[in-house]
Design a protein around this motif. Sequence first.
Motif, PDB file in Angstrom:
ATOM      1  N   ASP A   1      18.545  15.589 -23.349  1.00  0.00           N
ATOM      2  CA  ASP A   1      17.582  15.772 -24.443  1.00  0.00           C
ATOM      3  C   ASP A   1      17.468  14.519 -25.310  1.00  0.00           C
ATOM      4  OD1 ASP A   1      17.236  18.355 -23.582  1.00  0.00           O
ATOM      5  OD2 ASP A   1      18.703  19.196 -24.969  1.00  0.00           O
TER       6      ASP A   1
ATOM      7  N   ASP B   1      21.010  21.098 -18.237  1.00  0.00           N
ATOM      8  CA  ASP B   1      20.923  21.034 -19.695  1.00  0.00           C
ATOM      9  C   ASP B   1      19.709  21.841 -20.183  1.00  0.00           C
ATOM     10  OD1 ASP B   1      21.949  20.143 -22.126  1.00  0.00           O
ATOM     11  OD2 ASP B   1      20.711  18.342 -22.140  1.00  0.00           O
TER      12      ASP B   1
ATOM     13  N   HIS C   1      26.873  24.928 -24.826  1.00  0.00           N
ATOM     14  CA  HIS C   1      27.331  23.585 -25.197  1.00  0.00           C
ATOM     15  C   HIS C   1      28.780  23.604 -25.684  1.00  0.00           C
ATOM     16  CE1 HIS C   1      23.240  22.158 -24.626  1.00  0.00           C
ATOM     17  NE2 HIS C   1      23.755  20.939 -24.652  1.00  0.00           N
TER      18      HIS C   1
ATOM     19  N   HIS D   1      27.006  16.039 -18.163  1.00  0.00           N
ATOM     20  CA  HIS D   1      26.799  16.984 -19.266  1.00  0.00           C
ATOM     21  C   HIS D   1      26.066  18.247 -18.799  1.00  0.00           C
ATOM     22  CE1 HIS D   1      25.614  18.230 -23.359  1.00  0.00           C
ATOM     23  NE2 HIS D   1      24.405  18.402 -22.865  1.00  0.00           N
TER      24      HIS D   1
ATOM     25  N   VAL E   1      26.964  22.260 -18.710  1.00  0.00           N
ATOM     26  CA  VAL E   1      26.151  23.157 -19.540  1.00  0.00           C
ATOM     27  C   VAL E   1      25.550  24.286 -18.693  1.00  0.00           C
ATOM     28  CG1 VAL E   1      24.053  23.273 -20.956  1.00  0.00           C
ATOM     29  CG2 VAL E   1      25.705  21.439 -21.332  1.00  0.00           C
TER      30      VAL E   1
END
Length: 366
Positions: free
Chosen positions: A121, A171, A254, A271, A275
């Motif tokens: 993001d 994500d 998260h 990541h 997630v």
Amino acid sequence: MAQAFASPGKYIQGYDELSRIKKHISHLGSSFFVLASPKRLADLQETIRTSFKDTDTSIVFEPFSGECSKPETERLRELVKAQKCDVIVGLGGGKVMDTAKAVAYYEKLPVVIVPTVASSDAPTSAMVIYYHEDGTFQEVMLTRRNPNVVLVDTGIIANAPTRLLVAGMGDALATFFEARTCVENHRRNYAGGTFTLASFALAKACYEALLDDGPGAILAVQNQVVTKALDNIIEANTLLSGIGSECNGVAGAHSVYFGFRTLPGSHEFFHGEWVAFGTIVLLVLENRPQEEIDEVVRFCLSVGLPTTLSDLGQENISRDDLLRVAQAASAPKESIHNEPFPVTAEDVLAAIVVADAIGRSYQGQI
Ligand SMILES: [Zn+2]
């Protein structure tokens, strides 16, 4: 609390759009400071130079040191001042983008983000994640200042590794479910207020795009071509997930990532991969309907996102280590407390164990 919505000033996405960068950013200033990794500079600076040819715009290209750290920010600020640049351009992955945002924030200059991957993001957000120079996490800085322009060249994204696009989908997968938790409980977002109908609509659109176009986008990126499916997934991973999480808020998926990040070896996974698994944990924690969990697990399997601890290299994790992960995930400041009920480490541990069992049962069926 007021409602608040934040977004980049302009979002542009298209094939070969970097070659038209002048058209998109020349109104912002006359002296551009372009930050990118040495490899990206070697590959792409000629494209930018060509776009600005026959103008009196000055462009300074500066190689990124590799870490979004405070010393790197200070080094770049000095260069920007010395060269009298009036616009910052960050061309690359998350750390380049965040560093460009930080330099622009401190120098009070406009910032343009040109992502070369669709895996997080970072492009649209006002957030900067700082690391120490040794690569360990330092802090999150909220600049309250979103990029002026985000320019996404889909041809560049199509040539990035498939696994990064898939991680971006992981994500993005959390975005709707975490948004729903925050919206249902009127939690504060990162824009300094509560959700809007617009922000929640974007989170829903994000999840729908993933279900519709995830597998198709993978086929495109595996063959380095851009299709409508890839366009939609790039937009979902970048614009819809970016605004959807910033302007609704995040929650337990998260926190699960932050919990696992305390383990050595966790950095081998992206990541978004953590997630994605964290999203299944969130749904178990919230005791959501089986059909919903079913849809999420099947989506993960269809695009190659992790659904078990084994998929994340944790097949031999001890119960004690898992409890430590759960304790970190439920630390007082964690977003997992956006739930309307109290969440203990034991609750998180139980949800992780059951999420893993669900993933294993699905994988056993295949
Ligand atoms: Zn995230």
